[in-house]
Design an enzyme around this catalytic site. Sequence first.
Site, short mmCIF file in Angstrom:
data_model
loop_
_atom_site.label_atom_id
_atom_site.label_comp_id
_atom_site.label_asym_id
_atom_site.label_seq_id
_atom_site.Cartn_x
_atom_site.Cartn_y
_atom_site.Cartn_z
CB CYS A 1 -0.98 -0.02 1.17
SG CYS A 1 -0.22 0.03 2.82
CG ASP B 1 -5.15 5.45 2.73
OD1 ASP B 1 -5.10 5.01 3.90
OD2 ASP B 1 -4.22 6.01 2.16
NE ARG C 1 -4.48 1.52 2.07
CZ ARG C 1 -4.30 2.15 0.92
NH1 ARG C 1 -5.22 2.04 -0.02
NH2 ARG C 1 -3.23 2.87 0.70
P1 4NP Z 1 -1.65 2.92 4.17
O1 4NP Z 1 -2.26 4.30 4.71
O2 4NP Z 1 -1.19 3.20 2.75
O3 4NP Z 1 -2.84 1.99 4.19
O4 4NP Z 1 -0.54 2.53 5.10
C1 4NP Z 1 -1.57 5.51 4.68
C2 4NP Z 1 -0.70 5.82 5.67
C3 4NP Z 1 -0.07 7.05 5.67
C4 4NP Z 1 -0.33 7.96 4.66
C5 4NP Z 1 -1.21 7.63 3.66
C6 4NP Z 1 -1.83 6.40 3.67
N1 4NP Z 1 0.27 9.23 4.67
O5 4NP Z 1 -0.08 10.08 3.83
O6 4NP Z 1 1.14 9.51 5.52
#
Ligand code: 4NP
Length: 151
Positions: free
Chosen positions: A8, A118, A14
């Site tokens: 991800c 997300d 995720r």
């Molecule tokens: P992930 O979620 O891709 O599911 O781990 C996110 C975690 C952090 C960020 C974006 C999505 N961020 O912009 O920091």
Amino acid sequence: MKRILFVCLGNICRSPLAEGIAAHHIAQKQLDISVDSAGTSSWHQGEPPCSNSIKVAHMHGIDISSQVSRPVTDEDKNRFDCVVALDGQNLSDLESKGFQNVCLLGDFGGYNGADVPDPYYFPGFEGFEKVFEMIERSVHDLIEKVNNGSI
Ligand code: 4NP
């Protein structure tokens, strides 16, 4: 042994859930499959999964608290039989980085290629339960197909 990498953006919400759910399923069924996860970004490198992902996994009997975020690397291109993106942006980012053998988690479990939303930007906890259910259903279907050789 077949090897699967879940990817991800941050590797804190995720893909840690996908890795944890897959590892739990593989252990229960004693399958010859290994799993890992990574992020297309290095923004959260070295951090544990976000607290709501740890919490929802724990509620389902799965401990993901010892996972550590890392970005994808060039070595990952040759180390995995299957690289599984959690959403379409992750998929195109992986392809831009030169990854092959990439697929979309939403193509499994009857989700017709939908993105796993997300939950990082969700206001509360409820969204994490929905994301957990979606990842669980699609990961179980994916693991079944990897195990029977159709992937
Ligand atoms: P992930 O979620 O891709 O599911 O781990 C996110 C975690 C952090 C960020 C974006 C999505 N961020 O912009 O920091």
